[in-house]
Write a protein that holds these residues in place. Structure first.
Motif, PDB file in Angstrom:
ATOM      1  N   THR A 116       3.850 -12.078 -14.405  1.00 26.62           N
ATOM      2  CA  THR A 116       3.934 -11.393 -13.281  1.00 26.62           C
ATOM      3  C   THR A 116       3.272  -9.901 -12.990  1.00 26.62           C
ATOM      4  OG1 THR A 116       5.721 -10.207 -14.392  1.00 26.62           O
ATOM      5  CG2 THR A 116       6.446 -12.457 -13.342  1.00 26.62           C
ATOM      6  N   ALA A 117       2.510  -9.681 -13.843  1.00 27.10           N
ATOM      7  CA  ALA A 117       1.637  -8.554 -13.628  1.00 27.10           C
ATOM      8  C   ALA A 117       0.364  -8.525 -14.474  1.00 27.10           C
ATOM      9  CB  ALA A 117       2.320  -7.070 -13.997  1.00 27.10           C
ATOM     10  N   GLY A 118      -0.886  -7.701 -14.269  1.00 25.81           N
ATOM     11  CA  GLY A 118      -1.837  -7.886 -15.129  1.00 25.81           C
ATOM     12  C   GLY A 118      -3.024  -6.919 -14.432  1.00 25.81           C
ATOM     13  N   VAL A 119      -4.134  -6.971 -15.352  1.00 21.76           N
ATOM     14  CA  VAL A 119      -5.197  -5.961 -14.713  1.00 21.76           C
ATOM     15  C   VAL A 119      -6.422  -6.938 -15.055  1.00 21.76           C
ATOM     16  CG1 VAL A 119      -6.719  -3.951 -15.175  1.00 21.76           C
ATOM     17  CG2 VAL A 119      -4.190  -4.006 -15.828  1.00 21.76           C
ATOM     18  N   SER A 120      -7.414  -6.950 -13.972  1.00 19.42           N
ATOM     19  CA  SER A 120      -8.750  -7.428 -13.924  1.00 19.42           C
ATOM     20  C   SER A 120      -9.824  -6.603 -13.980  1.00 19.42           C
ATOM     21  CB  SER A 120      -8.812  -8.061 -12.857  1.00 19.42           C
ATOM     22  OG  SER A 120      -8.115  -9.594 -12.680  1.00 19.42           O
ATOM     23  N   ILE A 121     -10.721  -6.626 -14.959  1.00 23.27           N
ATOM     24  CA  ILE A 121     -11.739  -5.383 -15.056  1.00 23.27           C
ATOM     25  C   ILE A 121     -13.033  -6.361 -14.880  1.00 23.27           C
ATOM     26  CG2 ILE A 121     -12.806  -3.803 -16.694  1.00 23.27           C
ATOM     27  CD1 ILE A 121     -10.199  -3.691 -17.992  1.00 23.27           C
ATOM     28  N   ASP A 122     -13.838  -6.020 -14.124  1.00 25.78           N
ATOM     29  CA  ASP A 122     -15.302  -6.327 -14.022  1.00 25.78           C
ATOM     30  C   ASP A 122     -16.209  -5.916 -14.817  1.00 25.78           C
ATOM     31  OD1 ASP A 122     -17.571  -7.390 -12.993  1.00 25.78           O
ATOM     32  OD2 ASP A 122     -17.488  -7.149 -10.795  1.00 25.78           O
ATOM     33  N   LEU A 123     -16.888  -6.480 -15.634  1.00 27.13           N
ATOM     34  CA  LEU A 123     -17.848  -5.850 -16.580  1.00 27.13           C
ATOM     35  C   LEU A 123     -19.173  -6.079 -16.384  1.00 27.13           C
ATOM     36  CD1 LEU A 123     -16.247  -7.667 -20.007  1.00 27.13           C
ATOM     37  CD2 LEU A 123     -15.606  -5.313 -18.786  1.00 27.13           C
ATOM     38  N   GLY A 124     -19.429  -6.677 -15.227  1.00 25.32           N
ATOM     39  CA  GLY A 124     -20.938  -7.057 -14.768  1.00 25.32           C
ATOM     40  C   GLY A 124     -21.512  -6.115 -13.686  1.00 25.32           C
ATOM     41  N   SER A 125     -20.775  -5.605 -12.898  1.00 20.97           N
ATOM     42  CA  SER A 125     -20.990  -4.565 -11.991  1.00 20.97           C
ATOM     43  C   SER A 125     -21.684  -3.465 -12.216  1.00 20.97           C
ATOM     44  CB  SER A 125     -19.874  -4.227 -11.051  1.00 20.97           C
ATOM     45  OG  SER A 125     -20.337  -3.364  -9.880  1.00 20.97           O
ATOM     46  N   GLU A 126     -22.908  -3.248 -11.680  1.00 27.65           N
ATOM     47  CA  GLU A 126     -23.814  -2.023 -11.931  1.00 27.65           C
ATOM     48  C   GLU A 126     -23.701  -1.089 -10.912  1.00 27.65           C
ATOM     49  OE1 GLU A 126     -27.781  -3.247 -13.077  1.00 27.65           O
ATOM     50  OE2 GLU A 126     -27.065  -4.249 -15.047  1.00 27.65           O
ATOM     51  N   ASP A 127     -23.181  -1.254  -9.905  1.00 29.69           N
ATOM     52  CA  ASP A 127     -22.731  -0.289  -8.701  1.00 29.69           C
ATOM     53  C   ASP A 127     -21.785   0.556  -9.030  1.00 29.69           C
ATOM     54  OD1 ASP A 127     -22.320   0.841  -6.317  1.00 29.69           O
ATOM     55  OD2 ASP A 127     -22.422  -1.033  -5.028  1.00 29.69           O
ATOM     56  N   LEU A 128     -22.177   1.836  -8.856  1.00 30.97           N
ATOM     57  CA  LEU A 128     -21.238   3.003  -9.338  1.00 30.97           C
ATOM     58  C   LEU A 128     -20.144   3.181  -8.291  1.00 30.97           C
ATOM     59  CD1 LEU A 128     -23.892   5.815 -10.254  1.00 30.97           C
ATOM     60  CD2 LEU A 128     -22.609   4.285 -11.825  1.00 30.97           C
ATOM     61  N   ASP A 129     -20.315   2.624  -7.074  1.00 37.90           N
ATOM     62  CA  ASP A 129     -19.165   2.628  -6.188  1.00 37.90           C
ATOM     63  C   ASP A 129     -18.334   1.486  -5.907  1.00 37.90           C
ATOM     64  OD1 ASP A 129     -19.562   5.507  -5.504  1.00 37.90           O
ATOM     65  OD2 ASP A 129     -21.241   4.856  -4.222  1.00 37.90           O
ATOM     66  N   GLU A 130     -18.667   0.391  -6.603  1.00 39.73           N
ATOM     67  CA  GLU A 130     -17.882  -0.775  -6.654  1.00 39.73           C
ATOM     68  C   GLU A 130     -16.644  -0.796  -7.273  1.00 39.73           C
ATOM     69  OE1 GLU A 130     -17.572  -4.104  -5.382  1.00 39.73           O
ATOM     70  OE2 GLU A 130     -19.762  -3.895  -5.561  1.00 39.73           O
ATOM     71  N   GLU A 131     -15.800  -1.277  -6.835  1.00 43.66           N
ATOM     72  CA  GLU A 131     -14.360  -1.685  -7.186  1.00 43.66           C
ATOM     73  C   GLU A 131     -14.328  -2.531  -8.554  1.00 43.66           C
ATOM     74  OE1 GLU A 131     -12.021  -2.697  -4.071  1.00 43.66           O
ATOM     75  OE2 GLU A 131     -12.547  -1.067  -2.790  1.00 43.66           O
ATOM     76  N   THR A 132     -14.295  -2.042  -9.735  1.00 41.73           N
ATOM     77  CA  THR A 132     -14.591  -2.759 -10.922  1.00 41.73           C
ATOM     78  C   THR A 132     -13.233  -3.091 -11.512  1.00 41.73           C
ATOM     79  OG1 THR A 132     -15.050  -0.768 -11.971  1.00 41.73           O
ATOM     80  CG2 THR A 132     -16.719  -2.091 -11.088  1.00 41.73           C
ATOM     81  N   VAL A 133     -12.088  -2.209 -11.073  1.00 42.64           N
ATOM     82  CA  VAL A 133     -10.825  -2.578 -12.014  1.00 42.64           C
ATOM     83  C   VAL A 133      -9.743  -2.885 -10.841  1.00 42.64           C
ATOM     84  CG1 VAL A 133      -8.944  -1.636 -13.502  1.00 42.64           C
ATOM     85  CG2 VAL A 133     -11.339  -0.845 -13.784  1.00 42.64           C
ATOM     86  N   LEU A 134      -9.124  -4.140 -11.104  1.00 44.64           N
ATOM     87  CA  LEU A 134      -7.698  -4.463 -10.343  1.00 44.64           C
ATOM     88  C   LEU A 134      -6.628  -4.423 -10.891  1.00 44.64           C
ATOM     89  CD1 LEU A 134      -6.526  -5.506  -7.650  1.00 44.64           C
ATOM     90  CD2 LEU A 134      -7.200  -7.745  -8.547  1.00 44.64           C
ATOM     91  N   LEU A 135      -5.692  -3.642 -10.472  1.00 42.62           N
ATOM     92  CA  LEU A 135      -4.377  -3.918 -11.234  1.00 42.62           C
ATOM     93  C   LEU A 135      -3.298  -4.497 -10.386  1.00 42.62           C
ATOM     94  CD1 LEU A 135      -2.679  -0.964 -13.224  1.00 42.62           C
ATOM     95  CD2 LEU A 135      -1.265  -2.212 -11.810  1.00 42.62           C
ATOM     96  N   TRP A 136      -2.698  -5.327 -10.626  1.00 40.46           N
ATOM     97  CA  TRP A 136      -1.742  -6.249  -9.726  1.00 40.46           C
ATOM     98  C   TRP A 136      -0.510  -6.482 -10.514  1.00 40.46           C
ATOM     99  CZ3 TRP A 136       0.028 -10.737 -11.574  1.00 40.46           C
ATOM    100  CH2 TRP A 136      -0.750 -11.538 -12.462  1.00 40.46           C
ATOM    101  N   ALA A 137       0.481  -6.973  -9.478  1.00 38.13           N
ATOM    102  CA  ALA A 137       1.674  -7.173  -9.913  1.00 38.13           C
ATOM    103  C   ALA A 137       2.339  -8.118  -8.678  1.00 38.13           C
ATOM    104  CB  ALA A 137       2.592  -5.782 -10.136  1.00 38.13           C
ATOM    105  N   GLY A 138       3.327  -9.110  -9.411  1.00 40.36           N
ATOM    106  CA  GLY A 138       4.022 -10.067  -8.300  1.00 40.36           C
ATOM    107  C   GLY A 138       3.122 -11.058  -8.159  1.00 40.36           C
ATOM    108  N   PRO A 139       3.788 -11.872  -7.250  1.00 38.11           N
ATOM    109  CA  PRO A 139       3.165 -13.246  -6.804  1.00 38.11           C
ATOM    110  C   PRO A 139       1.993 -13.350  -5.902  1.00 38.11           C
ATOM    111  CG  PRO A 139       5.193 -12.667  -5.223  1.00 38.11           C
ATOM    112  CD  PRO A 139       5.115 -11.599  -6.336  1.00 38.11           C
ATOM    113  N   SER A 140       0.965 -14.294  -6.109  1.00 40.70           N
ATOM    114  CA  SER A 140      -0.056 -14.135  -5.254  1.00 40.70           C
ATOM    115  C   SER A 140       0.185 -14.318  -3.679  1.00 40.70           C
ATOM    116  CB  SER A 140      -0.779 -15.161  -5.613  1.00 40.70           C
ATOM    117  OG  SER A 140      -0.294 -16.591  -5.327  1.00 40.70           O
ATOM    118  N   GLY A 141      -0.223 -13.691  -2.857  1.00 36.50           N
ATOM    119  CA  GLY A 141      -0.243 -13.693  -1.401  1.00 36.50           C
ATOM    120  C   GLY A 141       0.294 -12.319  -0.757  1.00 36.50           C
ATOM    121  N   TRP A 142       0.817 -12.445   0.252  1.00 38.94           N
ATOM    122  CA  TRP A 142       1.052 -11.109   0.946  1.00 38.94           C
ATOM    123  C   TRP A 142       1.907  -9.959  -0.007  1.00 38.94           C
ATOM    124  CZ3 TRP A 142      -1.451  -9.767   5.408  1.00 38.94           C
ATOM    125  CH2 TRP A 142      -0.961  -8.796   5.985  1.00 38.94           C
TER     126      TRP A 142
END
Length: 292
Positions: A166-192
């Protein structure tokens, strides 16, 4: 600024509580900082550190209702940014703003709120790993964000997920853009109604870890049941603020109580009354001698 939580149900885990429709809990750690209320534009309220290096904006009508950033100096470009969407509980945003406030108070020793993040991805989510959340590596071309609201793809990724999913974190290990959003913390069902917190690549690791740790807090939060999205209510544990009143007794319940009361009264009566109690000595039956 004062904050008094309101609601008629406690929601647990707290990351499934959704919005409280005011956002005040997120500002409690920094309520002593300068605050500017804006009438025009998307940003309705702006809180800054006294030196204006940290900026916390409230965008009540946007998808991302909290937009937080920091700079080396007040006039320099933004070093990192963090975004919390409208479904992200304010009580969890408070973990991030509290960490920022502590960093700013300790700035005489080191400006840790603008320090370079650790090169090791695990430092961002160490509290979750210590709690036994599952991790896996995924290749590129993975979409991040709630369907239809925000998405992008890069990678490879590391995914850290709660045991119940029901919750998690996604971390982008490949981005080299210093202003890129590389970490997403999420919780709950997919959707709105999925809660999302996104951090750009230069966000200090300990600030992300403080937010991730807040996911583990077992303390429930108050919400109004009628305002809680059904998708969240179906996953969360809801406890009424006040215990429900016991149901009115049925006629059968009343009869049972009366019978029980009569039985107790009968058993409690003495066998001998004061007028019929036998004497201490009695005459033995005929043919038997009295024994001492």
């Amino acid at each position: 600024m004062t904050y008094s939580p309101e609601g008629d149900v406690y929601v647990s885990p707290r990351y499934l509580a959704g919005s409280d429709w005011c956002g005040d809990a997120a500002f409690v750690p920094v309520n002593h900082w300068p605050t500017l209320h804006l009438e025009d534009g998307p940003c309705q309220m702006l809180i800054t550190s006294p030196d204006q290096r940290i900026r916390i904006g409230w965008y009540g009508d946007d998808f991302d209702v909290y937009k937080i950033s920091a700079s080396e100096v007040a006039s320099s470009p933004t070093r990192w940014s963090a975004y919390f969407n409208d479904a992200f509980p304010a009580e969890l945003v408070a973990a991030f703003t509290a960490a920022l406030e502590r960093d700013w108070e300790a700035r005489k020793d080191q400006d840790v709120f603008v320090e370079a993040p650790s090169p090791y991805w695990a430092t961002r989510v160490q509290p979750l790993l210590d709690a036994g959340w599952k991790q896996q590596r995924l290749p590129g071309s993975v979409t991040l964000g709630a369907a239809g609201r925000s998405s992008r793809a890069s990678g490879p990724f590391v995914e850290v997920t709660a045991p119940d999913g029901t919750a998690g974190v996604s971390i982008d290990l490949g981005s080299e853009d210093l202003d890129e959003e590389t970490v997403l913390l999420w919780a709950g069902p997919s959707g709105w109604h999925r809660a999302e917190a996104r951090f750009t690549s230069r966000t200090p690791s300990h600030l992300i870890a403080a937010t991730a740790k807040a996911l583990l807090d077992p303390t429930p939060v108050l919400r109004y049941r009628e305002q809680l999205a059904p998708e969240l209510a179906s996953l969360a544990q809801l406890t009424p603020l006040t215990p429900p009143k016991p149901p009115a007794p049925t006629p059968l319940d009343v009869q049972r109580v009366q019978r029980r009361s009569q039985a107790i009264t009968t058993r409690s009566m003495p066998r001998w009354s004061t007028t019929t109690r036998p004497t201490a000595t009695t005459t033995p039956p005929a043919g038997r001698s009295a024994r001492r």
